[in-house]
Write a protein that holds these residues in place. Structure first.
Motif, short mmCIF file in Angstrom:
data_model
loop_
_atom_site.label_atom_id
_atom_site.label_comp_id
_atom_site.label_asym_id
_atom_site.label_seq_id
_atom_site.Cartn_x
_atom_site.Cartn_y
_atom_site.Cartn_z
N THR A 321 53.84 40.78 45.17
CA THR A 321 53.37 40.84 46.61
C THR A 321 52.04 40.52 46.79
O THR A 321 51.82 39.81 47.98
N ILE A 322 51.57 41.76 46.68
CA ILE A 322 50.13 42.10 47.08
C ILE A 322 49.46 41.33 47.04
O ILE A 322 48.19 40.32 47.46
N LYS A 323 49.67 39.92 45.86
CA LYS A 323 48.78 38.37 46.01
C LYS A 323 49.35 37.72 47.13
O LYS A 323 47.66 36.95 47.66
N ASP A 324 49.93 37.62 47.69
CA ASP A 324 50.49 36.27 48.58
C ASP A 324 49.89 37.08 49.84
O ASP A 324 49.37 35.96 50.99
N ILE A 325 49.69 38.43 49.72
CA ILE A 325 49.66 38.41 51.56
C ILE A 325 47.42 39.11 51.22
O ILE A 325 47.72 38.37 52.21
N LEU A 326 47.41 38.88 49.68
CA LEU A 326 45.75 38.45 50.56
C LEU A 326 45.74 37.07 50.59
O LEU A 326 44.51 36.75 51.46
N GLN A 327 46.37 36.17 49.99
CA GLN A 327 46.16 34.92 50.26
C GLN A 327 46.18 34.68 51.76
O GLN A 327 45.11 33.62 51.91
N GLU A 328 46.77 35.26 52.07
CA GLU A 328 47.42 34.98 53.88
C GLU A 328 46.66 35.83 54.61
O GLU A 328 46.54 34.48 55.89
N HIS A 329 45.79 36.57 54.50
CA HIS A 329 45.47 36.75 55.71
C HIS A 329 43.73 37.09 54.98
O HIS A 329 43.53 37.49 53.57
N SER A 330 42.99 37.16 55.53
CA SER A 330 40.58 37.46 55.29
C SER A 330 41.02 38.27 54.88
O SER A 330 41.63 39.88 55.77
N VAL A 331 40.16 38.54 53.42
CA VAL A 331 39.46 39.85 53.71
C VAL A 331 38.50 40.06 53.92
O VAL A 331 37.63 39.30 53.99
N LYS A 332 38.07 41.26 54.14
CA LYS A 332 37.05 41.89 54.52
C LYS A 332 35.99 42.19 53.01
O LYS A 332 36.33 41.73 52.14
N ALA A 333 34.27 41.86 53.67
CA ALA A 333 33.64 41.71 52.18
C ALA A 333 33.50 42.87 51.38
O ALA A 333 34.07 44.09 52.18
N PRO A 334 33.83 42.84 50.54
CA PRO A 334 33.98 43.88 49.79
C PRO A 334 33.20 45.17 49.62
O PRO A 334 32.22 45.56 50.05
N MET A 335 33.43 46.32 49.64
CA MET A 335 33.06 47.66 50.00
C MET A 335 32.87 48.72 48.11
O MET A 335 31.98 49.68 48.79
N TYR A 336 33.20 47.57 47.98
CA TYR A 336 32.56 48.48 46.50
C TYR A 336 32.27 47.04 45.13
O TYR A 336 32.56 45.72 45.42
N GLY A 337 31.73 47.51 44.28
CA GLY A 337 30.55 45.83 43.44
C GLY A 337 30.23 46.71 42.72
O GLY A 337 29.67 48.16 42.22
N GLU A 338 30.64 46.20 41.03
CA GLU A 338 30.08 46.98 39.46
C GLU A 338 28.74 45.75 39.57
O GLU A 338 29.00 44.55 39.52
N THR A 339 27.58 46.44 38.95
CA THR A 339 26.42 45.36 38.33
C THR A 339 26.00 45.15 37.12
O THR A 339 26.86 46.60 36.99
N GLY A 340 24.69 44.81 36.50
CA GLY A 340 24.64 45.37 35.14
C GLY A 340 23.58 46.63 35.49
O GLY A 340 23.60 47.13 34.60
N TRP A 341 22.80 47.17 36.35
CA TRP A 341 22.33 48.13 36.71
C TRP A 341 23.20 49.56 36.64
O TRP A 341 23.37 50.79 36.77
N GLY A 342 24.55 49.22 37.66
CA GLY A 342 24.82 50.49 38.20
C GLY A 342 26.80 50.36 39.09
O GLY A 342 27.34 49.30 38.38
N SER A 343 26.54 50.68 40.19
CA SER A 343 27.75 50.32 40.97
C SER A 343 27.32 50.66 42.74
O SER A 343 25.82 51.25 42.61
N TYR A 344 28.34 50.26 42.93
CA TYR A 344 27.48 50.37 45.17
C TYR A 344 29.30 50.29 45.60
O TYR A 344 30.07 50.12 45.14
N THR A 345 28.80 51.88 46.28
CA THR A 345 29.47 51.91 47.29
C THR A 345 29.87 51.82 48.97
O THR A 345 28.62 52.71 49.17
N VAL A 346 30.19 50.78 49.67
CA VAL A 346 29.90 50.52 50.64
C VAL A 346 30.52 51.59 51.61
O VAL A 346 31.71 51.46 52.01
N LEU A 347 29.55 52.85 52.35
CA LEU A 347 30.50 53.58 53.06
C LEU A 347 30.47 53.16 54.48
O LEU A 347 31.05 53.81 55.03
#
Length: 441
Positions: A321-347
């Motif tokens: 059901t989380i998929k439906d919830i995410l589609q119905e509610h706006s999702v904030k900007a990502p707090m975590y991401g992976e890249t070719g050089w590593g990863s980042y976490t927005v604190l």
């Protein structure tokens, strides 16, 4: 035969670990033969090589995931990027036209299209070797691979094959897309197969289909039309319209691991990360990427998932059901991401008048770095937490190690490269005009 692996899905049912920046295929959770863990895409690469299918492989990913796809495939295979996500048909066509335009595939060559996040046994991949001969002997224009259902499911599509033949394949009678459980039981009685999303055909077949629907067969012209193309699935655009389709039957292990109940069934431990299970927690799993413990006491049959994107506590039977919830509610900007050089976490994200102050933890892989940027709309401070490398500001390089602090004003060009595993805290003050991206690939 050329194998095109599609990397387009975001895996919203596996939130909060999977999302638009880090798709489910990059989750490093599956048990690996060496006793460690591996990602879905890493497992598929290993199995393709073991089956002798890695001679002509092409990955098609969204352009924002080019670098991470190359990283998780060990830079062993070519990867091309889509400018927009337009479904499996468009991605497959883009990959096939790339092979054609570069001279790697001729019209008579066999193309096999498959998802990059499938989970299957070794015999599943060995069946791929039969595709050219079966296409020739069956005179089919399209070949699919289906697997015998382990149970009635409303999460998979089904292929209904003709019965009675002794060949290694059967003619396809019809398709059923994610039926309810009652219909799934009926389909199993008709010996229907789960649709594994595997398609094999001659390149000339796809070229003719593109011409039929008015799309160019030149790759440059095709890519130029991406912004206006609708989302098309290969199943609906091609497979369900084909009157000359055949299916190969697989009776071993297969799953798309697209939900928490199917993924946790493959994990080596019920607790991954900080936390624990106490009391009656039968069939409960904890997967925690946070640095704070997550404990579950006396609650069976749930998943407790923690990541910088959020926390999910759900009964396994209801977790989709989380998929439906995410589609119905706006999702904030990502707090975590992976890249070719590593990863980042927005604190932290703090608005300060017209400015946005971001505090970010960056983790760089050894011998990788963030390419030079001009910082036109942002000022930054980097504080090195661990590891060592080199920071360049306006072309002047300086050694960087734990405790080092580097400040870049707006407009100053800057870059960093790690010589060892490296962590640093970035404080960024973004002014109007900043594109809002934390970091790209």
């Amino acid at each position: 035969m050329h194998t095109i692996l599609l990397c387009g899905g975001s895996g919203q049912r596996l939130w909060p670990l999977s999302g638009s920046i880090r798709s489910k295929m990059f989750l490093q959770l599956l048990p690996a033969p060496d006793g460690g863990t591996e990602s879905m895409i890493g497992r598929v690469c290993r199995q393709l090589a073991h089956a002798g299918l890695d001679g002509s492989v092409l990955f098609v990913a969204h352009q924002e995931q080019l670098a991470i796809t190359r990283r998780y495939t060990g830079n062993k295979y070519p990867v091309i990027g889509e400018p927009y996500k337009r479904g499996t048909f468009t991605a497959a066509a883009s990959g096939a036209l790339h092979l054609h335009s570069t001279g790697k595939a001729k019209p008579e060559d066999i193309i096999c299209v498959a998802p990059a996040d499938m989970y299957a046994d070794e015999d599943f991949f060995r069946l791929f070797h039969q595709f050219p001969d079966i296409l020739a002997s069956s005179q089919a224009e399209l070949l699919l691979l289906g697997t015998k259902p382990a149970y009635p499911s409303d999460q998979y599509g089904y292929i209904v094959p003709a019965q009675g033949g002794r060949e290694a394949y059967a003619r396809v009678l019809s398709f059923a897309e994610k039926p309810d459980i009652a219909k799934a039981r009926e389909l199993m009685q008709e010996h229907a197969l789960w649709n594994c999303g595997i398609f094999a055909f001659r390149l000339s077949f796809l070229l003719a289909h593109l011409q039929k629907i008015g799309l160019p067969t030149d790759q440059t012209a095709f890519v130029a039309q991406y912004p206006g193309l609708p989302v098309r699935s290969f199943d609906k655009e091609v497979a369900e319209r084909s009157s000359k389709a055949a299916v190969v039957r697989h009776e071993g292990e297969w799953s798309d691991l697209g939900s928490w109940d199917t993924l946790t069934a493959r994990l080596h431990s019920p607790v991954i990360g900080e936390g624990g299970l106490w009391g009656d927690c039968r069939d409960t799993h904890v997967v925690n990427e946070l640095n704070v413990p997550l404990h579950v006491i006396g609650v069976p049959g749930i998943v407790a998932i923690g990541s910088p994107e959020g926390i999910l506590i759900a009964a396994k039977k209801d977790a989709n059901t989380i998929k439906d919830i995410l589609q119905e509610h706006s999702v904030k900007a990502p707090m975590y991401g992976e890249t070719g050089w590593g990863s980042y976490t927005v604190l932290d994200r703090t608005a300060n008048g017209t400015s946005l102050v971001l505090t970010i933890m960056l983790t760089l892989l050894p011998e990788h770095g963030i390419p030079e940027m001009d910082g036109q709309h942002a000022a930054k401070t980097w504080m090195i937490v661990s590891g060592h490398g080199e920071v360049a500001v306006n072309g002047a390089a300086a050694a960087a190690s734990a405790g080092g602090i580097f400040t870049m004003t707006r407009g100053e060009r800057h870059a960093i490269r790690a010589f060892s595993d490296m962590k640093l805290i970035e404080v960024r003050i973004s002014e109007p005009g900043d594109d809002g991206r934390v970091y790209g690939s």
